[in-house]
Design an enzyme around this catalytic site. Structure first.
Site, PDB file in Angstrom:
ATOM      1  N   ARG A  22       1.092  -0.994  -0.306  1.00 30.90           N
ATOM      2  CA  ARG A  22      -0.334   0.092   0.444  1.00 30.90           C
ATOM      3  C   ARG A  22       0.969   1.277  -0.452  1.00 30.90           C
ATOM      4  O   ARG A  22       0.740   2.393  -0.667  1.00 30.90           O
ATOM      5  CB  ARG A  22      -1.050   0.402   1.268  1.00 30.90           C
ATOM      6  N   TYR A  66      -6.541  -0.603  -6.964  1.00 37.77           N
ATOM      7  CA  TYR A  66      -5.854  -2.281  -6.076  1.00 37.77           C
ATOM      8  C   TYR A  66      -5.236  -1.932  -5.086  1.00 37.77           C
ATOM      9  O   TYR A  66      -5.174  -0.435  -4.445  1.00 37.77           O
ATOM     10  CB  TYR A  66      -4.789  -2.548  -7.325  1.00 37.77           C
ATOM     11  N   GLU A  67      -4.713  -2.652  -4.851  1.00 33.96           N
ATOM     12  CA  GLU A  67      -4.270  -2.416  -3.213  1.00 33.96           C
ATOM     13  C   GLU A  67      -5.239  -2.844  -2.299  1.00 33.96           C
ATOM     14  O   GLU A  67      -5.169  -1.979  -1.272  1.00 33.96           O
ATOM     15  CB  GLU A  67      -3.226  -2.201  -2.436  1.00 33.96           C
ATOM     16  N   GLY A  68      -7.075  -3.313  -2.045  1.00 37.46           N
ATOM     17  CA  GLY A  68      -7.859  -2.402  -1.841  1.00 37.46           C
ATOM     18  C   GLY A  68      -8.462  -0.586  -2.291  1.00 37.46           C
ATOM     19  O   GLY A  68      -6.908  -0.089  -2.149  1.00 37.46           O
ATOM     20  N   GLN A 124      -9.242   1.651   2.341  1.00 41.01           N
ATOM     21  CA  GLN A 124      -8.375   2.973   2.633  1.00 41.01           C
ATOM     22  C   GLN A 124      -8.928   3.423   3.498  1.00 41.01           C
ATOM     23  O   GLN A 124      -9.150   3.637   4.666  1.00 41.01           O
ATOM     24  CB  GLN A 124      -7.527   2.980   1.930  1.00 41.01           C
TER      25      GLN A 124
END
Lengths: 603, 603
Positions: free
Chosen positions: B296, B446-448, B453
């Site tokens: 992240r 992406y990556e959450g 977040q």
């Protein structure tokens, strides 16, 4: 694949509650726009857009346009058939002059349909859109003979038109134009030069393409003062209207670009092409601006249209996509119970709803603003008294850059948020969401970048006629706010709008005191001021819509859910959009100092 | 074609003034990071990124990746050679453990280089980026034998790694995973299932690809509690480390997507592939989150990186492109004089500068925040005392979602504004600006997603350990503000930051009072709160940078223009970014009511 449903009920609501279409039945054109006729047009337009245009939007983006070795251009599969159906149904004739085959309906009705066309297939809708722009210029400054030759076939759609302004070295600053027009003995001109970014410059949809071209005549000043406007047909037109020789204008290439792939963006090479002066020599910019003002409203429509179709698909996805449990359920028990279902549709999540509600609040507010604006285009020409025409002209002149700039900035933001609702799938082409974002992006750029819109607003429109237009607009706001305060159900929204209007007034005062003496202060404030105007304008539309919704509910309207949704969205707008007004004022009041302090080489 | 120059001087300034790298030379890793070594790394990294990676960014986007009938994937022309050069120079080894061939340098140094890699070629940088994520997971939970087999070759870069989480029905909510792991007599597992959105899932850059795969073992609970993590190599590895048989994992297809075309986004089909449990059974999520937290931060870097390279090109264009006269000149005389030059570079226009200054203010502030954050990753592991490690861990835990969410939202906004500076040319592929926008877009997803977040921030990080991390962060802010108030040159910035911090504190109080009892209030507030945190965090970085700039000028620094520019940009940040803090607070305090009021079917 994404879908589209034209928001006919919402359009009807705006036409009734905000535009008050029925109040104008005494005016030319409006008389024909009876409720039944308008309803039929919206329903048929919806069907055409949903069933014919929307299904070829994604495929059109994938395939794009193809230029062949002979400089001809083919549109994507299905476009020619769809365009023939468009012409057949007369969708391009709605607001055109009956003298040239038009239906003579109000622009406000045509604008409602323009939204549907652009939502369903923005790239397609630009072919008739550019055609209408060219017709507007011919109507405004063409000779009777020119009108007689070109307009009937352009209105019908068998011929289309284009606007040729930009050159490689010359975008916003038209004084830099290098295209030359050399007068010939027969009264025609030989046009030579290169134009770029010519939307719909070459294609296979129509029998002829009528290019409107800005050029400088031999000996004219090499500045904006030397620009004339010319008609340059792809095929020369015989006296009987039949097509003659191929003119010396060709598509040199088509641009590869971020979006609107199915609209051919052409480099057009004029190599001694035969052109006909239209309007007065060296008054070309005036004609172009007539065309451009109408076009700018149309670009505002595109911002709304992409926001709308993107929102619709995000809402469908959010109701369908199952992922995660509603917070309320998980958080109320410890230990976490094994839930009845493994996951909920993501519309239960507040942050997903935030993105959807942002879309609703903007789209519905923008639709009201745009149709109200289109009404004022009609009233500027058709209202009964000179005073009414002037007020209408003032208001739409003031709000045109706001509609273009604010609605395209926000339409892009809404399309981006709608894409975000899809998570990773939003980034994948086959879902169609990323196309909406790519297509929406151009609307912030063309027909004058949004920065140019902001400069037009603060540098020209605010001060015109001693600020008459702004005074009329503020008076309207004050009246609406005062009226609404009498109804306690509207008090919160009216109070929020009053506060935002206060920020607008203070910002205007700051501009008057700081922008005139130091123009960079106006430039530094321009975009923030335009956004502030946009927020207040949508706030006013929401106030009007909320008032109408209460009235409908009080009168026992059958579809309570529809009006309840309007009231909730109005509240959301007040809570989530209006607070930016104060921040925008603070930003613009910072002035130009820090902005202009760095030497150019420091960047 | 766009260009790129790594901002080495800016990086150095942040490492000195904000990170204070030299203060930590007593710590492992930092001792080797002497000023000379760091300078050499930055200079060499800059050259590699500028000369090797940037030139194949646009062509890589155009060509994309190609999947062949045998399920192999080819990266675009030049990528294999560039990757070999990357491995040869050891760019992937900077912060890796010396026990496995790494250089053992601090993460903060590697993060500075990561920005350059991502600016020069985001799609390329993801291949080593994913590899580092996989290494982090193996390092965290792998057995000694697993580390010994996989890490040396992955650190070197001859093998690369991937992360396999997502499935068609399962993104954010990993409890929905269907991929199965069936235990075998020999202690291995047979992995069967389909994973999607696997970045760098198949390609021609490395000899082997080590997939880290989430799956549920036979009999495990069908929820997040039943998930384990497996190593599934593309080629099985013999005891001596040589490559054995091809494993039963194949790339089924590569996605067509909005951007990062040169990174292969794969559907990976596991058809009874041999996998090795890594870490404890049914503790797979824990390992994945270790990897994800590092990832992240890396995605936050991508937001900055695209903002930076887009800004740089916009600045060059704005200095070169001649269009329109400066307002000051035109407005000061009547009649308008025929100017000496026909037009000025567009950087004279305040609204163009606004877009450039937005870019500078964000990019330089974000670089400071990110490198300061990376320092705290180092300190969380390496600081001398347990107390210091805990504080560092608290701070970076709190700010990781802010760095990911705020820096990618703003990076996208800056890339979009930089594109806007180009007018119509920004929409044309060959100029490269629209690629920066398309590439930047994925970082918000992406990556959450950034919504996730925001939920991580308000739902987890704020309340952890009784709010200890936020208290530490607010104490740091209070200290910096109090210190700065002693210097009247910093008073305006410190005052603005103090006000914004007050909004943050009030918003936090509102969340505590309203979010716990009604979780939808937290969800409704989350994104606004994350942005408020981001603005305050960048404000703090600008305060620190302004203080250091004054100190440098007071000490007679040679390059005054550099520090003057920092001070002007700090002022711009205070004037143009901080005012949003109040608006964000007002929005989030509106709560969830209007947001949750509509029934799902009304959307």
């Amino acid at each position: 694949m994404p879908t589209y449903r034209a928001p006919v009920k919402d359009t009807q609501f705006v036409l009734d509650a905000v535009v008050g279409l029925n109040n104008f039945s005494n005016l030319p054109g409006f008389a024909e726009a009876t409720p039944d006729t308008v309803a039929a047009i919206l329903e048929e337009g919806a069907k055409f857009c949903e069933n014919v245009l929307a299904p070829i939007n994604l495929s059109g983006d994938q395939e794009g346009c193809t230029r062949h070795d002979d400089a001809s251009v083919t549109t994507p599969a299905g476009f020619k058939a769809a365009y023939d159906a468009f012409v057949e149904a007369g969708w391009g004739t709605l607001a055109a002059d009956p003298a040239y085959g038009g239906q003579g309906l109000p622009h406000v009705v045509a604008t409602a349909i323009a939204e549907y066309l652009s939502s369903a297939n923005m790239a397609f809708s630009m072919y008739p859109g550019l055609n209408e722009g060219a017709q507007a210029a011919i109507t405004a400054v063409g000779s009777d003979a020119q009108k007689r030759i070109y307009l009937p076939r352009m209105v019908e759609g068998r011929w289309t038109g284009t606007m040729n302004l930009t050159e490689p070295q010359c975008g916003t600053d038209l004084g830099l134009i290098r295209t030359r027009a050399e007068p010939q003995a027969d009264g025609t001109y030989k046009i030579t030069g290169t134009k770029i970014f010519i939307s719909a410059g070459e294609h296979d949809l129509s029998d002829n393409i009528i290019h409107l071209v800005l050029a400088k005549t031999t000996g004219a000043p090499d500045s904006v003062k030397g620009i004339s406007l010319f008609i340059v047909p792809k095929f020369l037109v015989e006296a009987d209207g039949s097509l003659g020789a191929r003119n010396a204008v060709k598509c040199g290439s088509i641009e590869h670009k971020m979006g609107i792939h199915a609209n051919a963006t052409c480099v057009m090479n004029y190599d001694g092409a035969t052109g006909y002066l239209i309007g007065e020599e060296m008054k070309g910019l005036r004609a172009m601006f007539i065309m451009m003002n109408a076009a700018r409203l149309g670009v505002g429509v595109q911002g709304l249209a992409q926001g709308e179709v993107a929102y619709q698909n995000a809402a469908i996805y959010a109701r369908d996509r199952v992922q995660g449990k509603a917070l309320g359920i998980v958080a109320n028990a410890e230990p976490i119970p094994e839930p009845a279902s493994k996951a909920d549709p993501i519309i239960v999540h507040a942050d997903v709803r935030r993105m959807l509600m942002d879309g609703r609040a903007f789209n519905e507010g923008a639709r009201a603003l745009i149709l109200w604006g289109a009404l004022h285009v009609d009233l500027a020409h058709q209202a009964a008294t000179a005073d009414e025409r002037q007020v209408a002209d003032d208001l739409i002149g003031l709000l045109t850059p706001v509609i273009k700039g604010y609605c395209t900035d926000q339409g892009y933001a809404v399309a981006t948020s709608a894409q975000q609702v899809y998570g990773g799938h939003g980034y994948i082409t086959e879902w169609g969401m990323e196309q909406f974002v790519r297509d929406a992006r151009i609307a912030q750029i063309y027909e004058g970048t949004n920065g140019i819109q902001a400069m037009d607003l603060v540098g020209r429109k605010l001060g015109m006629n001693g600020g008459r237009a702004l005074r009329a607009w503020l008076a309207l706001l004050a009246q609406d706010i005062a009226d609404a305060k009498g109804d306690e159900r509207l008090a919160a929204l009216a109070g929020g709008l009053e506060k935002a209007t206060g920020e607008l007034q203070a910002a205007t005062m700051w501009l008057m005191q700081n922008g005139l003496a130091k123009p960079d202060n106006a430039g530094a404030a321009a975009t923030a001021y335009l956004h502030l105007m946009g927020i207040v304008a949508l706030g006013r539309m929401w106030l009007v819509m909320a008032k109408a919704s209460h009235a409908a509910l009080d009168a026992g309207a059958g579809d309570r859910a529809f009006y309840d949704a309007k009231l909730i969205t109005a509240r959301y707008f007040a809570e989530r959009f209006l607070p930016d007004a104060g921040a925008l004022r603070r930003k613009l009041e910072a002035g130009a100092e820090a902005l202009m302090a760095l030497p150019a080489e420091a960047f």
